[in-house]
Design a protein around this motif. Structure first.
Motif, PDB file in Angstrom:
ATOM      1  N   SER A  16      -9.098  -3.521   8.319  1.00 19.61           N
ATOM      2  CA  SER A  16      -8.677  -3.152   6.964  1.00 19.61           C
ATOM      3  C   SER A  16      -7.342  -2.418   7.032  1.00 19.61           C
ATOM      4  N   GLU A  28     -16.075   6.927   3.838  1.00 21.47           N
ATOM      5  CA  GLU A  28     -14.690   6.649   4.220  1.00 21.47           C
ATOM      6  C   GLU A  28     -13.951   7.939   4.568  1.00 21.47           C
ATOM      7  N   ALA A  55      -7.253   0.886   5.063  1.00 25.18           N
ATOM      8  CA  ALA A  55      -8.013   1.952   5.716  1.00 25.18           C
ATOM      9  C   ALA A  55      -7.217   2.535   6.881  1.00 25.18           C
ATOM     10  N   HIS A  96       0.810  -1.225   0.000  1.00 22.13           N
ATOM     11  CA  HIS A  96       0.000   0.000   0.000  1.00 22.13           C
ATOM     12  C   HIS A  96       0.840   1.270   0.000  1.00 22.13           C
TER      13      HIS A  96
END
Length: 314
Positions: free
Chosen positions: A61, A144, A64, A22
């Protein structure tokens, strides 16, 4: 002194794997919010340290969690950066970043990456900028974004809408990358040869030139307005004396780095619409030029500084 027990090797390797997966997104978020390669790297490094210390078994997550931590840290840095820039001498420009291989900064989408747009984004407050970047550049849903920024859903929608309107009022429709490269090459060629008439023909009547040198001598400390003044300034002989321009890719478009005696001395790019070049951006600040050159090897070295992580794991 009590020391925290080291995590099992397998657990650390999994943490590295998730973080590397990520990292592109994290750097892309931080860079767009800060306009600085160095500051974005520092934010990503801090997120890595937090990720190491987090009870990852409780994280539902990872993306996230990491995105949220990156955004909040970047907002804090942006708020302090605003104070520091009040003492900056002359125009401030974002640090350009090399996107020739684009392993990270572009992430999934190239929105909010052009240098001229990053400059306009600076007019938004850090929270507005974060909401806009998360929505437009990374396609986060409003719920989000609301969770990341600790705001209501209604408030987030209003913030993004206001940011879009503000940016649409400030921005002009850009030419494509091929036309941008052609115009930039024509500008450099005319400036090198002192062809003022050709330069004026490339520029719009309301064009502006910004030079970021933070007080360096022979660097304009005020925006230069109008095609005639910009053309005259751009043909300054000492600027081009023994200068070697090299085309590079920066922020998704073509830029040019100028070398003298093998040493980088300046970076330049511009913004253009169908009507011509309307913004010329010069970076003379040595630290920003160095950051741009270093950004080429960013992917290979960034996590190598993290405790317990080898650069071979990146």
């Amino acid at each position: 002194m009590d020391l925290e027990p080291a995590p099992p090797r397998g657990d650390l390797e999994e943490a590295v794997s998730v973080f590397v997966q990520h990292r592109a997104r994290l750097f892309g978020i931080a860079y767009r919010l800060l306009g600085s390669v160095v500051e974005a790297e520092d934010v990503v490094q801090e997120v890595w340290l937090r990720w190491q210390k987090t009870d990852r078994s409780a994280v539902i997550s990872p993306v996230a969690f990491l995105s949220s931590a990156t955004t909040r840290l970047a907002i804090n840095v942006a708020q302090s950066a605003r104070v520091r820039r009040e003492t900056y001498i002359g125009p401030w420009l974002p640090e350009p970043v090399d996107t020739s291989s684009d392993p990270e900064v572009g992430a999934q989408r190239a929105e909010a990456l052009e240098l001229a747009l990053l400059l306009v984004l600076e007019k938004l407050n850090p929270t507005e900028r974060a909401a806009y970047v998360l929505r437009e550049a990374f396609d986060y849903g409003y719920p989000e974004i609301a969770e990341i920024l600790h705001l209501s859903l209604v408030n987030v929608r209003k913030i993004v809408s206001r940011a879009r309107k503000h940016l649409s009022d400030e921005q002009r429709e850009s030419v494509d990358t091929a036309e941008h490269r052609r115009l930039l090459s024509a500008f450099v060629s005319a400036a090198q040869t002192g062809d003022v008439a050709s330069l004026e023909a490339l520029l719009t009547p309301d064009a502006v030139s910004l030079s970021d040198g933070n007080g360096l001598r022979a660097c304009a400390r005020m925006p230069v307005l109008g095609r005639a003044r910009i053309a005259k300034m751009s043909t300054y002989r000492r600027l081009w004396q023994e200068a070697e321009p090299r085309l590079v890719e920066a922020n998704g478009f073509t830029g040019v780095t100028f070398y003298r005696d093998g040493r980088p001395m300046a970076f330049m790019t511009m913004a253009a619409s169908k009507k011509g070049i309307h913004k010329v951006m010069w970076v003379f600040a040595p630290s920003k030029i160095a950051a741009f050159l270093d950004s080429r090897s960013r992917c290979a070295t960034a996590l190598g500084r993290a405790p317990g992580v080898s650069s071979r794991q990146v």
